[in-house]
Enzyme design. Structure first.
Site, PDB file in Angstrom:
ATOM      1  CE  LYS A  26      -3.750  -0.392   2.340  1.00  0.00           C
ATOM      2  NZ  LYS A  26      -4.299  -0.800   3.628  1.00  0.00           N
ATOM      3  N   GLY A 105      -8.135  -7.880   4.468  1.00  0.00           N
ATOM      4  CA  GLY A 105      -8.974  -7.938   5.668  1.00  0.00           C
ATOM      5  C   GLY A 105      -8.328  -8.594   6.868  1.00  0.00           C
ATOM      6  CG  MET A 107      -2.708  -7.429   9.489  1.00  0.00           C
ATOM      7  SD  MET A 107      -1.060  -6.988   9.041  1.00  0.00           S
ATOM      8  CE  MET A 107      -1.169  -6.825   7.294  1.00  0.00           C
ATOM      9  NE  ARG A 352      -5.524  -5.060  -3.190  1.00  0.00           N
ATOM     10  CZ  ARG A 352      -6.086  -5.110  -2.004  1.00  0.00           C
ATOM     11  NH1 ARG A 352      -5.367  -4.952  -0.929  1.00  0.00           N
ATOM     12  NH2 ARG A 352      -7.371  -5.317  -1.873  1.00  0.00           N
ATOM     13  CE1 TYR A 865       9.479 -39.105 -20.574  1.00  0.00           C
ATOM     14  CE2 TYR A 865      11.214 -39.278 -22.224  1.00  0.00           C
ATOM     15  CZ  TYR A 865      10.442 -39.850 -21.222  1.00  0.00           C
ATOM     16  OH  TYR A 865      10.637 -41.170 -20.867  1.00  0.00           O
TER      17      TYR A 865
END
Ligand code: PEP
Ligand code: MG
Length: 900
Positions: A26, A105, A107, A352, A865
């Site tokens: 943030k 959600g 914290m 974000r 492979y």
């Protein structure tokens, strides 16, 4: 000296020269947006080092932090022209967490900080809205008491609700300023009574309280659970952002919302989001009120009546469109943005990279590559191979006449059925008992996260596409329907009320369709999804980017067909013993195993030969010229033998054999350790007629398939569980003998290759010798893991859980390669094998061949492979492409994977 605090939006933005890991997602995005000149309320970020200092190292707040915060506050005051605690134009703050990765959600947050009995009056005068000021104060006390003082919200809700019912109000918005004032007094009284102290009036005290509380929410139970689930280290800590408040609740020209630059569920290229009119901050994410659509198109698509932001506030909307486009271009990825409109002015609060559903991730990555925003390689990297599974989720059969008992928002795709449970705890315990459940809630809170992982799907009756339930479920790939407003959860009686008076109780079956938002009573027919054009196109890009081929482990014609549909380029492992599990075949197989002598064995083998030949013929025809590796019988014999008295009697009857004789034979064949016993090439050495029968079946099928398809078939015959070169030499001699016979009999020249599994440590160590006899190696990492660790494949699950819980082993080595040990032997085997025979073909056929991290490791060994089960083929194709790209761009990253 370390700076603990970085300002943004206060003239100069200081924080751009430090890394985003310390600023948190943030904080970094706020700084970046401020630098781009976008409208961001001024603020400061306390970097995550402080959290580490405080919690991880238990050293308290560092020296100098206080002075730096004070200086930062002065800068915010200067930028806003307001004063923190000021009696005329008070500055109010938000205090929010922000860790390195988003933890939606998980914290805490405190809003409207700085209000007290004085500043509330100033706010009223300043905004000219007394009601707003007192409502903000009420909210602040409630939030602060909850987050900082630890007093349950419910106390406050009770006061609020009591007062509203006294007044006969249905909505909080009906409360007048005076009524709110009374409620504030009651709140303050409650605090006095419950805590024995009054609500802090000093804004600085409030601020430190909030900072400490937000830092400590890093250690909360729900954040800890979330970190454990997403492998987020505790010692990262969180940053804290302190920012000037802007208000989305200053009347009907104010709003708050969340927007995505593209639709996170479908990937459609159009602004997408939700907002609440006249509402504050967290209301949208909390899912308390069902929000309105931002765009007109979104409103129409959802059939909602409430007007869109586009209609209501065209100027702010068009500014948001411009900001969104700039942010997406800037970050080169889907953005998930939070914004507030205060009296018509747009403010950006966060951006974000947005979480998205698997199908959307693919569409967005591909559209962005098509738009030239990112490269094709980048698009390939952006799709998580593990999520391809989700695209293979079932949908409700289109011809099923669905009669929904409710409908909500299509929050996370996939149609699933389960028993109704109403709490996270019930979901967890039902899951532990192996029951499939749908977690039904009014709205989910972060505390529900464990329950959501345990459930097949999640249904909520409130909340929008960006509510906690929607965001978390989408991230986890759990089908989810949110905001089913025409349904109601009655927790008192544990009943889910559907439309038309339908009642569903706990334990009843319900189906949710996370792709359409429908809710149906009972179980309904579902179908496998048709692979979308995007899927096929991405696979095409991946195929062009990857170096390793992707084969499949297929034992039956049915498996081979599925694998071909998923794009397998050959069969890397056909376990012939699995061909005998079905129907009558097991009887003949048992007869062969239990035979007393060669004659008896040959008689049974004569019966097995046509069955094997027919299967091989079909498989060769399906694979149409692609390589097919068939492994000689490698049955841990116990898998085929009767285990108890009852089974013995049944088998004796079926084989027309004396029970006592059968018992004798079973006893004679008994092994203490069948996994390390008479299996693999050891069987072919004791009973060469078995290997010969299989070789004959393979060669005769190759002749027949070549005649049928007109294309030469080059079978690869694989000898299992070899540890000595002489073992391979012996078995190969027998196979060559049969090849000669079949060629003579058929008059056709056959090309075939004989190779071996490398699945025992001795084979890896002596790979250079073994390679001289082998045309190819296939790394059998299941047995190689078992024998390198000395860890029984069958018994390990009983105790490996404890190893993982105690951090002794990070990953289950049978699921994801142990790079250091098993990987070292693989490396030795490939190096030594190639030293002896530079063109030796080497692949992997253990379970790890479908695991993305293990595939990355295989790329570092330059294997030819990987081979995996049919449904994992798309995952392996994409993972192999990512491995190639990463190996090209950053070869060191392979070592990083190996040491991770
Ligand atoms: C292996 O051991 O890795 C392997 C593929 O063989 P199986 O699992 O059949 O023992
Ligand atoms: Mg094996």
């Amino acid at each position: 000296m370390t700076n603990w605090v970085y300002s943004f939006g206060c003239g100069e933005t200081q924080s751009l020269d430090i890394d985003r890991d310390r600023l948190g997602g943030k904080g970094a995005s706020l700084a970046e947006m401020a630098r781009m000149g976008l409208p961001v309320p001024p603020g400061l970020t306390i970097i995550s080092d402080v959290c580490q200092h405080f919690y991880v190292h238990a050293k308290g707040f560092p020296d100098g932090l206080k002075q730096e915060i004070e200086a930062g506050l002065r800068a915010i005051e200067a930028a806003t022209g307001r004063q923190f605690g000021g009696a005329e134009t008070p500055l109010l703050l938000s205090v929010r967490s922000g860790s390195r990765v988003s933890m939606p959600g998980m914290m805490d947050t405190v809003l409207n900080l700085g209000l007290n009995d004085e500043t509330v009056k100033a706010l009223a005068a300043d905004t000219g809205d007394e009601r707003f000021a007192w409502d903000s104060y009420r909210r602040f006390i409630q939030m602060y008491a909850d987050v900082v003082l630890g007093l349950d919200q419910e106390f406050f809700e009770e006061i609020l609700e009591d007062r509203m019912s006294e007044l006969g109000y249905a909505y909080e918005t009906q409360l007048s300023a005076d009524e709110l004032k009374d409620i504030v007094s009651e709140y303050e009284k409650l605090l006095d009574e419950e805590l024995g102290e009054s609500f802090p009036q000093d804004p600085c005290e409030q601020l430190w309280g909030a900072i400490s509380a937000v830092f400590s929410s890093w250690t909360s139970a729900r954040a800890t659970a979330y970190r454990a689930l997403h492998d987020i280290p505790f010692d990262w800590g969180t940053a804290v952002n302190i920012q000037a408040m802007v208000f989305g609740n200053l009347g009907n020209d104010s709003a708050t919302g969340v927007a995505f630059t593209r639709n996170p569920s479908t990937g459609e290229k159009a602004l997408y989001g939700e907002f609440l009119l006249n509402a504050q901050g967290e209301d949208v994410v909390a899912g308390i009120r069902t929000p309105q659509s931002i765009t007109e198109a979104g409103r129409i698509a959802s059939g909602a009546e409430k007007p869109s932001l586009e209609k209501l506030m065209p100027r702010a909307f068009s500014e948001l469109v411009t900001v969104a486009a700039r942010l997406e271009r800037h970050y080169g990825d889907l953005q998930d943005m939070e914004f507030t409109i205060e009296r018509g002015t747009l403010w950006m609060l966060q951006t974000r990279n947005g979480k998205r559903a698997a199908g959307a991730a693919m569409k967005i990555a591909m559209d962005m590559a098509d738009e030239g925003l990112i490269s094709r390689d980048e698009a390939i990297i952006r799709v998580d191979p593990a999520t391809l599974d989700q695209m293979l989720h079932p949908t409700i059969s289109p011809d099923f006449k669905a009669n929904p008992v409710g409908s909500g928002l299509p929050a996370s795709p996939g149609a699933v059925t389960g028993e109704i449970v109403f709490s996270a705890e019930e979901a967890i315990s039902a899951h532990a008992e192996g029951r499939k459940v749908i977690l039904v809630r009014t709205e989910t809170s972060p505390e529900d996260i464990h329950g959501m992982t345990a459930a097949e799907g999640v249904l909520t009756t409130r909340g929008g596409m960006t509510s906690h339930a929607a965001v978390v479920a989408r991230g986890m790939g759990v089908p989810c329907v949110t905001g089913a407003g025409n349904m109601r959860v009655d927790r008192f009686d544990n009943i889910l009320h559907g439309v038309g008076g339908v009642l569903m109780h706990a334990g009843d079956l319900v189906t949710i369709d996370g792709s359409t938002g429908r809710v149906l009573k009972g179980a309904v027919p579902t179908q496998k999804p048709a692979l979308s054009d995007d899927f096929q196109r991405l696979m095409g890009w991946a195929d062009a980017a990857r170096r390793m081929k992707v084969r499949t482990n297929a034992d039956t014609p049915g498996d081979a067909r599925t694998a071909r549909e998923f794009g397998a380029e050959g069969i890397g492992l056909c376990r012939t013993e699995h061909m005998f599990f079905e129907g009558d075949r097991i009887k003949t197989m048992r007869r062969m195993i239990l035979a007393e002598d060669e004659a008896g064995r040959r008689a049974a083998l004569d019966q097995l030969l046509p069955m094997q030949r027919a299967d091989f013929e079909e498989i060769f025809a399906i694979m149409h010229g692609l390589p097919v590796t068939i492994r000689l019988l490698d049955p841990p014999l116990h898998e085929f033998l009767p285990k108890n008295e009852e089974e013995r009697e049944e088998v004796a009857r079926a084989l027309d054999m004396e029970t006592s004789l059968l018992k004798q034979r079973v006893e004679a064949l008994y092994e203490f350790n069948p996994m390390l016993g008479h299996r693999g090439c050891r069987l072919a050495i004791s009973f060469p007629e078995i290997a010969e029968m299989q070789a004959r079946a393979i060669f005769e099928a190759a002749v027949a398939a070549a005649r049928l398809t007109g294309e030469a078939v080059v079978p690869e015959i694989m000898v299992p569980l070899v540890s000595l070169r002489s073992e391979l030499e012996y078995v190969k001699g027998r196979i060559d003998g049969i090849a000669g016979t079949v060629m003579r009999e058929s008059g056709m020249t056959l090309t075939y290759r004989v190779g071996t599994m490398i699945e025992l440590p001795r084979a890896a160590l002596r790979a250079h010798e073994i390679a001289e006899e082998a045309a190819f190696f296939s790394l059998g990492t299941n047995d190689l893991t078992q024998t390198t660790f000395g860890l029984s494949r069958d018994d390990a699950p009983g105790f490996l859980g404890a190893y993982q819980k105690k951090g002794i082993l990070e990953r289950d080595p049978f699921m994801s390669l142990d790079f250091d040990g098993v990987g070292e032997l693989m490396k030795l085997a490939t190096e030594r094998g190639r030293m002896a025979k530079p063109d030796l073909q080497i692949g992997i056929c253990g379970e790890h061949g479908g695991d993305p991290i293990s595939i990355r490791f295989c790329e570092t060994l330059a294997l030819d492979y990987v081979s995996c089960s049919p449904f994992r083929v798309p995952t392996a194709r994409l993972a192999a492409a990512q491995a190639s790209i990463r190996e090209r761009e950053d070869p060191a990253s392979g070592k990083a994977v190996a040491t991770a």
